[in-house]
Design a protein around this motif. Structure first.
Motif, mmCIF file in Angstrom:
data_model
loop_
_atom_site.group_PDB
_atom_site.id
_atom_site.type_symbol
_atom_site.label_atom_id
_atom_site.label_comp_id
_atom_site.label_asym_id
_atom_site.label_seq_id
_atom_site.Cartn_x
_atom_site.Cartn_y
_atom_site.Cartn_z
ATOM 1 N N LYS A 11 0.823 -1.215 0.000
ATOM 2 C CA LYS A 11 0.000 0.000 0.000
ATOM 3 C C LYS A 11 0.854 1.261 0.000
ATOM 4 O O LYS A 11 0.462 2.275 -0.547
ATOM 5 C CB LYS A 11 -0.958 0.002 1.184
ATOM 6 C CG LYS A 11 -0.306 0.018 2.528
ATOM 7 C CD LYS A 11 -1.343 -0.031 3.621
ATOM 8 C CE LYS A 11 -0.657 -0.163 4.973
ATOM 9 N NZ LYS A 11 -1.628 -0.235 6.044
ATOM 10 N N TYR A 12 2.023 1.237 0.583
ATOM 11 C CA TYR A 12 2.896 2.404 0.577
ATOM 12 C C TYR A 12 3.453 2.675 -0.826
ATOM 13 O O TYR A 12 3.527 3.821 -1.261
ATOM 14 C CB TYR A 12 4.043 2.233 1.577
ATOM 15 C CG TYR A 12 3.535 2.085 2.997
ATOM 16 C CD1 TYR A 12 2.930 3.154 3.626
ATOM 17 C CD2 TYR A 12 3.655 0.880 3.679
ATOM 18 C CE1 TYR A 12 2.451 3.038 4.924
ATOM 19 C CE2 TYR A 12 3.182 0.749 4.965
ATOM 20 C CZ TYR A 12 2.581 1.833 5.585
ATOM 21 O OH TYR A 12 2.106 1.704 6.868
ATOM 22 N N SER A 15 0.686 4.123 -2.836
ATOM 23 C CA SER A 15 0.429 5.512 -2.452
ATOM 24 C C SER A 15 1.482 6.447 -3.060
ATOM 25 O O SER A 15 1.151 7.507 -3.604
ATOM 26 C CB SER A 15 0.448 5.664 -0.933
ATOM 27 O OG SER A 15 -0.553 4.871 -0.351
ATOM 28 N N PHE A 19 0.838 9.241 -5.913
ATOM 29 C CA PHE A 19 1.238 10.623 -5.653
ATOM 30 C C PHE A 19 2.134 11.161 -6.767
ATOM 31 O O PHE A 19 1.950 12.289 -7.245
ATOM 32 C CB PHE A 19 1.954 10.699 -4.297
ATOM 33 C CG PHE A 19 2.461 12.067 -3.977
ATOM 34 C CD1 PHE A 19 1.592 13.067 -3.572
ATOM 35 C CD2 PHE A 19 3.814 12.356 -4.075
ATOM 36 C CE1 PHE A 19 2.054 14.333 -3.276
ATOM 37 C CE2 PHE A 19 4.296 13.620 -3.785
ATOM 38 C CZ PHE A 19 3.414 14.617 -3.381
#
Length: 99
Positions: A11-12, A15, A19
């Motif tokens: 998930k990081y 993300s 971004f």
């Protein structure tokens, strides 16, 4: 291959990737806008340099005109085609070569 799938599922990572994509393409300050702004700034800088040179030339001409009356007469004849009453002025215009 399995390590790549783990990275994509993280998930990081998702993300950060979302971004970066958002900042590069969808934000109001995206890369395309930054390139356009940079080209506008470069164009304005060139115009500024041109006008600074023109201002320096005009100041030099003004100084010469204030210092010498013969220079003022020469300037009036060359720039504004002024003449004395008993003279004729012939303006020669060079035509651009036809291609």
């Amino acid at each position: 291959m399995e390590r790549l799938l783990e990275l994509i599922r993280n998930k990081y990572f998702l993300s950060v990737a979302a971004f970066i994509v958002w900042m590069l393409f969808f934000d109001k300050n995206d890369m395309i806008s930054q390139y356009e702004y940079r080209s506008v700034v470069n164009k304005l800088q060139e115009e500024k340099d041109f006008y600074e040179k023109e201002t320096a030339q005009v100041k030099k001409d003004l100084n010469e005109l204030n210092s010498n009356l013969n220079t003022a007469e020469k300037f009036a004849r060359e720039k504004y085609f002024m003449k004395k009453d008993n003279e004729d002025v012939f303006v020669i215009v060079k035509e651009a070569p036809k291609d």
